[in-house]
Design a protein around this motif. Structure first.
Motif, PDB file in Angstrom:
ATOM      1  N   LEU A   1       0.813  -1.247  -0.019  1.00 20.80           N
ATOM      2  CA  LEU A   1       0.072  -0.100  -0.146  1.00 20.80           C
ATOM      3  C   LEU A   1       0.731   1.270  -0.100  1.00 20.80           C
ATOM      4  CD1 LEU A   1      -2.706  -1.226   2.485  1.00 20.80           C
ATOM      5  CD2 LEU A   1      -2.778  -0.852  -0.128  1.00 20.80           C
ATOM      6  N   THR A   2       2.012   1.184   0.872  1.00 24.93           N
ATOM      7  CA  THR A   2       2.788   2.369   0.960  1.00 24.93           C
ATOM      8  C   THR A   2       3.524   2.539  -0.339  1.00 24.93           C
ATOM      9  OG1 THR A   2       3.314   2.001   3.241  1.00 24.93           O
ATOM     10  CG2 THR A   2       4.730   3.494   2.203  1.00 24.93           C
ATOM     11  N   PHE A   3       3.966   1.461  -1.050  1.00 22.39           N
ATOM     12  CA  PHE A   3       4.604   1.765  -2.497  1.00 22.39           C
ATOM     13  C   PHE A   3       3.695   2.177  -3.510  1.00 22.39           C
ATOM     14  CE2 PHE A   3       5.312  -0.676  -6.611  1.00 22.39           C
ATOM     15  CZ  PHE A   3       6.379  -0.047  -6.912  1.00 22.39           C
ATOM     16  N   ILE A   4       2.652   1.794  -3.554  1.00 23.85           N
ATOM     17  CA  ILE A   4       1.434   2.416  -4.641  1.00 23.85           C
ATOM     18  C   ILE A   4       1.008   3.670  -4.128  1.00 23.85           C
ATOM     19  CG2 ILE A   4      -0.846   1.716  -5.481  1.00 23.85           C
ATOM     20  CD1 ILE A   4      -0.347  -1.305  -4.922  1.00 23.85           C
ATOM     21  N   ASN A   5       1.097   3.993  -2.852  1.00 22.86           N
ATOM     22  CA  ASN A   5       0.442   5.361  -2.833  1.00 22.86           C
ATOM     23  C   ASN A   5       1.325   6.197  -2.998  1.00 22.86           C
ATOM     24  OD1 ASN A   5      -2.238   4.663  -2.645  1.00 22.86           O
ATOM     25  ND2 ASN A   5      -1.957   3.740  -0.697  1.00 22.86           N
ATOM     26  N   GLU A   6       2.541   6.083  -2.759  1.00 23.34           N
ATOM     27  CA  GLU A   6       3.843   6.854  -2.676  1.00 23.34           C
ATOM     28  C   GLU A   6       4.616   7.263  -3.792  1.00 23.34           C
ATOM     29  OE1 GLU A   6       5.959   6.453   1.309  1.00 23.34           O
ATOM     30  OE2 GLU A   6       4.137   7.084   2.397  1.00 23.34           O
ATOM     31  N   THR A   7       4.523   6.181  -4.841  1.00 21.39           N
ATOM     32  CA  THR A   7       5.145   5.991  -6.000  1.00 21.39           C
ATOM     33  C   THR A   7       4.344   6.676  -7.054  1.00 21.39           C
ATOM     34  OG1 THR A   7       6.339   4.472  -4.943  1.00 21.39           O
ATOM     35  CG2 THR A   7       6.766   4.561  -7.427  1.00 21.39           C
ATOM     36  N   HIS A   8       4.910   7.707  -7.866  1.00 20.77           N
ATOM     37  CA  HIS A   8       4.325   8.159  -8.974  1.00 20.77           C
ATOM     38  C   HIS A   8       3.990   6.864  -9.951  1.00 20.77           C
ATOM     39  CE1 HIS A   8       2.905  11.090 -12.077  1.00 20.77           C
ATOM     40  NE2 HIS A   8       4.059  10.634 -12.927  1.00 20.77           N
ATOM     41  N   LEU A   9       4.753   6.532 -10.436  1.00 22.63           N
ATOM     42  CA  LEU A   9       4.737   5.349 -11.427  1.00 22.63           C
ATOM     43  C   LEU A   9       5.219   3.856 -10.776  1.00 22.63           C
ATOM     44  CD1 LEU A   9       6.400   7.242 -14.646  1.00 22.63           C
ATOM     45  CD2 LEU A   9       3.862   7.020 -14.010  1.00 22.63           C
ATOM     46  N   ALA A  10       4.141   3.355 -10.171  1.00 15.79           N
ATOM     47  CA  ALA A  10       4.502   2.043  -9.537  1.00 15.79           C
ATOM     48  C   ALA A  10       3.854   0.856 -10.494  1.00 15.79           C
ATOM     49  CB  ALA A  10       3.868   2.160  -8.071  1.00 15.79           C
ATOM     50  N   PHE A  11       4.934  -0.194 -10.569  1.00 14.47           N
ATOM     51  CA  PHE A  11       4.486  -1.356 -11.399  1.00 14.47           C
ATOM     52  C   PHE A  11       4.602  -2.596 -10.263  1.00 14.47           C
ATOM     53  CE2 PHE A  11       4.237  -4.502 -14.335  1.00 14.47           C
ATOM     54  CZ  PHE A  11       3.914  -4.193 -15.363  1.00 14.47           C
TER      55      PHE A  11
ATOM     56  N   ARG B   1       8.303  -3.439  -8.349  1.00 15.33           N
ATOM     57  CA  ARG B   1       8.468  -4.354  -7.020  1.00 15.33           C
ATOM     58  C   ARG B   1       7.685  -5.452  -7.266  1.00 15.33           C
ATOM     59  NH1 ARG B   1      11.170  -0.758  -6.409  1.00 15.33           N
ATOM     60  NH2 ARG B   1      11.453   0.755  -4.688  1.00 15.33           N
ATOM     61  N   GLU B   2       8.091  -6.643  -6.459  1.00 11.05           N
ATOM     62  CA  GLU B   2       7.270  -7.867  -6.585  1.00 11.05           C
ATOM     63  C   GLU B   2       6.662  -8.218  -5.363  1.00 11.05           C
ATOM     64  OE1 GLU B   2       8.319 -12.689  -7.624  1.00 11.05           O
ATOM     65  OE2 GLU B   2      10.115 -11.092  -7.472  1.00 11.05           O
ATOM     66  N   VAL B   3       5.706  -8.908  -5.248  1.00  6.44           N
ATOM     67  CA  VAL B   3       5.002  -9.618  -4.043  1.00  6.44           C
ATOM     68  C   VAL B   3       4.396 -10.901  -4.261  1.00  6.44           C
ATOM     69  CG1 VAL B   3       2.580  -8.466  -4.552  1.00  6.44           C
ATOM     70  CG2 VAL B   3       3.308  -9.101  -2.134  1.00  6.44           C
ATOM     71  N   GLU B   4       4.922 -11.622  -3.538  1.00  5.36           N
ATOM     72  CA  GLU B   4       4.494 -13.318  -3.574  1.00  5.36           C
ATOM     73  C   GLU B   4       3.122 -13.341  -2.918  1.00  5.36           C
ATOM     74  OE1 GLU B   4       7.901 -15.545  -1.994  1.00  5.36           O
ATOM     75  OE2 GLU B   4       8.790 -15.094  -4.052  1.00  5.36           O
ATOM     76  N   ALA B   5       2.278 -13.689  -3.762  1.00  3.73           N
ATOM     77  CA  ALA B   5       0.772 -13.662  -3.388  1.00  3.73           C
ATOM     78  C   ALA B   5       0.526 -14.906  -2.101  1.00  3.73           C
ATOM     79  CB  ALA B   5      -0.185 -14.140  -4.536  1.00  3.73           C
ATOM     80  N   ASP B   6       1.507 -15.893  -2.225  1.00  2.00           N
ATOM     81  CA  ASP B   6       1.434 -17.031  -1.290  1.00  2.00           C
ATOM     82  C   ASP B   6       1.975 -16.642  -0.043  1.00  2.00           C
ATOM     83  OD1 ASP B   6       3.625 -16.788  -2.817  1.00  2.00           O
ATOM     84  OD2 ASP B   6       3.984 -18.980  -2.668  1.00  2.00           O
ATOM     85  N   LYS B   7       2.608 -15.497   0.110  1.00  2.20           N
ATOM     86  CA  LYS B   7       3.248 -15.082   1.356  1.00  2.20           C
ATOM     87  C   LYS B   7       2.605 -13.782   1.829  1.00  2.20           C
ATOM     88  CE  LYS B   7       7.905 -17.003   0.311  1.00  2.20           C
ATOM     89  NZ  LYS B   7       9.260 -16.882  -0.136  1.00  2.20           N
ATOM     90  N   VAL B   8       1.975 -13.084   0.968  1.00  2.00           N
ATOM     91  CA  VAL B   8       1.303 -11.853   1.333  1.00  2.00           C
ATOM     92  C   VAL B   8      -0.126 -12.178   0.861  1.00  2.00           C
ATOM     93  CG1 VAL B   8       1.020  -9.273   1.332  1.00  2.00           C
ATOM     94  CG2 VAL B   8       3.247 -10.508   1.159  1.00  2.00           C
ATOM     95  N   LYS B   9      -0.701 -12.846   1.750  1.00  2.00           N
ATOM     96  CA  LYS B   9      -2.016 -13.349   1.195  1.00  2.00           C
ATOM     97  C   LYS B   9      -3.277 -12.228   1.060  1.00  2.00           C
ATOM     98  CE  LYS B   9      -1.440 -17.888   3.077  1.00  2.00           C
ATOM     99  NZ  LYS B   9      -0.642 -18.642   1.857  1.00  2.00           N
ATOM    100  N   GLU B  10      -2.998 -11.113   1.896  1.00  2.00           N
ATOM    101  CA  GLU B  10      -4.033 -10.052   1.508  1.00  2.00           C
ATOM    102  C   GLU B  10      -4.018  -9.337   0.283  1.00  2.00           C
ATOM    103  OE1 GLU B  10      -2.228 -10.116   5.948  1.00  2.00           O
ATOM    104  OE2 GLU B  10      -1.376 -10.162   3.800  1.00  2.00           O
ATOM    105  N   ILE B  11      -3.133  -9.404  -0.389  1.00  2.00           N
ATOM    106  CA  ILE B  11      -2.759  -9.001  -1.702  1.00  2.00           C
ATOM    107  C   ILE B  11      -3.955  -9.304  -2.565  1.00  2.00           C
ATOM    108  CG2 ILE B  11      -1.462 -10.693  -2.939  1.00  2.00           C
ATOM    109  CD1 ILE B  11      -0.940  -6.741  -3.370  1.00  2.00           C
ATOM    110  N   SER B  12      -4.550 -10.727  -2.612  1.00  2.00           N
ATOM    111  CA  SER B  12      -5.421 -11.154  -3.109  1.00  2.00           C
ATOM    112  C   SER B  12      -6.774 -10.635  -2.962  1.00  2.00           C
ATOM    113  CB  SER B  12      -5.832 -12.676  -3.075  1.00  2.00           C
ATOM    114  OG  SER B  12      -4.681 -13.459  -3.404  1.00  2.00           O
ATOM    115  N   ALA B  13      -7.104 -10.183  -1.627  1.00  3.73           N
ATOM    116  CA  ALA B  13      -8.299  -9.604  -1.333  1.00  3.73           C
ATOM    117  C   ALA B  13      -8.363  -7.848  -1.870  1.00  3.73           C
ATOM    118  CB  ALA B  13      -8.869  -9.649   0.012  1.00  3.73           C
ATOM    119  N   GLU B  14      -7.256  -7.426  -1.390  1.00  2.00           N
ATOM    120  CA  GLU B  14      -7.036  -5.886  -1.411  1.00  2.00           C
ATOM    121  C   GLU B  14      -7.339  -5.319  -3.180  1.00  2.00           C
ATOM    122  OE1 GLU B  14      -6.583  -2.243  -0.168  1.00  2.00           O
ATOM    123  OE2 GLU B  14      -6.614  -3.841   1.034  1.00  2.00           O
TER     124      GLU B  14
END
Length: 110
Positions: A11-21, A52-65
């Motif tokens: 959330l911080t990365f997306i909200n504080e970065t102008h062009l976030a992938f 940035r990369e996020v592993e969905a199996d480690k950060v399970k909340e990403i799927s719902a968010e």
């Protein structure tokens, strides 16, 4: 590519970065591992895009968010708003064209 470890980091990365992938992967996903170097190479042409990369199996909340149902999922945000979403079977020409349009527009606004 730096990995984000918590939903708060995402959330911080997306909200504080102008062009976030955001590259959402899973550890046991062969498509994810094959796609990653291609994406890194593509984004070298766009130095102002932060990846940035996020592993969905480690950060399970990403799927719902972000309503992610499969991996890999590629999300491109401009000032916190989602502009591009690709999943599973990514067509790289289409992806490259979409990124180019968004990036060119953002560059012209600066």
């Amino acid at each position: 590519m730096k990995k984000l470890q918590t939903i708060q980091e995402v959330l911080t990365f997306i909200n504080e970065t102008h062009l976030a992938f955001l590259y959402v992967s899973q550890e046991d996903c062969s498509v994810c591992h094959a796609l990653k170097p291609k994406l890194i190479e593509l984004l070298k042409k766009y130095p102002k895009i932060d990846l940035r990369e996020v592993e969905a199996d480690k950060v399970k909340e990403i799927s719902a968010e972000y309503l992610i149902f499969s991996a890999p999922t590629l999300l491109f945000f401009v000032d916190g708003k989602e502009y591009l979403r690709e999943g599973k079977f990514v067509q790289f020409k289409k992806l490259a064209n979409s990124i180019e349009k968004i990036y060119s527009f953002e560059e012209s606004q600066m």
